[in-house]
Design an enzyme around this catalytic site. Structure first.
Site, PDB file in Angstrom:
ATOM      1  N   ASP A  23     -59.683 -16.107 104.058  1.00  0.00           N
ATOM      2  CA  ASP A  23     -59.960 -16.650 102.734  1.00  0.00           C
ATOM      3  C   ASP A  23     -60.178 -18.159 102.806  1.00  0.00           C
ATOM      4  O   ASP A  23     -59.596 -18.844 103.650  1.00  0.00           O
ATOM      5  CB  ASP A  23     -58.778 -16.346 101.814  1.00  0.00           C
ATOM      6  N   HIS A  40     -69.546 -19.874 104.517  1.00  0.00           N
ATOM      7  CA  HIS A  40     -69.507 -18.521 105.067  1.00  0.00           C
ATOM      8  C   HIS A  40     -69.981 -18.493 106.526  1.00  0.00           C
ATOM      9  O   HIS A  40     -69.416 -17.779 107.357  1.00  0.00           O
ATOM     10  CB  HIS A  40     -70.359 -17.582 104.224  1.00  0.00           C
ATOM     11  N   LEU A 134     -59.078  -5.191 123.551  1.00  0.00           N
ATOM     12  CA  LEU A 134     -58.678  -5.455 122.174  1.00  0.00           C
ATOM     13  C   LEU A 134     -59.541  -4.590 121.268  1.00  0.00           C
ATOM     14  O   LEU A 134     -60.735  -4.409 121.533  1.00  0.00           O
ATOM     15  CB  LEU A 134     -58.890  -6.941 121.832  1.00  0.00           C
TER      16      LEU A 134
END
Length: 246
Positions: A23, A40, A134
């Site tokens: 965020d 962004h 991962l």
């Protein structure tokens, strides 16, 4: 919350699964008097560092909330930009993830995506499906309530008259049935809520909130969050006396 926290300890447990709400991109850009587009894009670039740092630490699962089902309410131009960023990421980053032995999973309702975006998602998941370093899960058009509802619907298709409904039964139909529940949840940007993110899976997760905007949340900030986690006493509903005796 983060004052006087020691540095990350190699002798203490590294969270097996970390979930993050990324965020603050828009506010980060506003403070710099630039566009939300720049925010962004900077946030998308930061994903690369956090993925690399998490893998180096030995984190097994990293889940990132990239686009919620509520984000469709944003201005159309912003939504269009975010979709293009997802496509660019899939086009430019998947081969690099594969070379690093990282598995990619895209979690969310895909029916709203373009044919091309769905094709890229399928290709990325197929290419990386056997990687073991991962597991990186990107939540796109995702909501925790949606996940529970779709799990119930899928279960009823296979079991029209279920007779033994347990947590384990329903959990097997959730989107995250391949991963353990998160040990550590992080939300950047200063807000202190989970915003319909993994609401089933976060039942006993340690919740860490930081005012740092996502584009500035680097490896050192992640280390600080993990150091905080390492100093928590995870009780899972039990008392400290029960933990000591177990």
């Amino acid at each position: 919350m983060t004052e006087s926290v020691p540095i990350i300890s190699a002798n203490n447990e590294i969270p097996r699964h970390i979930a993050i709400i990324m965020d603050g991109n828009g506010r980060w850009a506003k403070e710099r008097k630039t566009s939300r587009v720049f925010g962004h894009r900077s946030g998308a670039e930061n994903v690369r560092e956090i993925v690399r740092h998490s893998a180096n630490l030995g984190v097994e699962y990293l889940t990132l909330f990239a686009f919620s089902s509520e984000n469709w309410r944003r201005p159309p131009a912003e939504v269009s930009l975010l979709m293009r960023l997802f496509m660019t990421m899939l086009e430019n980053e998947v081969d690099k993830l594969h070379q690093q032995n990282i598995r990619l999973k895209i979690i969310g309702e895909r029916s709203a995506f373009s044919v091309e975006l769905n094709r890229l998602i399928d290709a990325a998941e197929t290419l990386t499906q056997n990687n073991t370093m991962l597991t990186l899960s990107l939540c796109i058009n995702y909501g925790g309530k949606w996940d529970i509802i779709q799990a119930v619907k899928r279960a009823l298709v296979e079991h029209p008259v279920p007779t033994n409904i347990t947590e384990e039964f329903l959990q097997s139909y959730l989107q995250f049935n391949y991963a353990p529940e998160p040990d550590l949840f992080i939300r950047t940007g200063g807000e202190q809520r989970v915003s319909n993110f993994m609401i089933w899976q976060l039942a006993y997760t340690e919740l860490y909130f930081t005012p740092i905007y996502w584009p500035d949340f680097n490896g050192a900030a992640l280390d600080l969050a993990i150091a905080w986690y390492q100093n928590r006493e995870r009780r899972f509903g039990r008392t400290s006396e029960q933990l000591t005796s177990s």
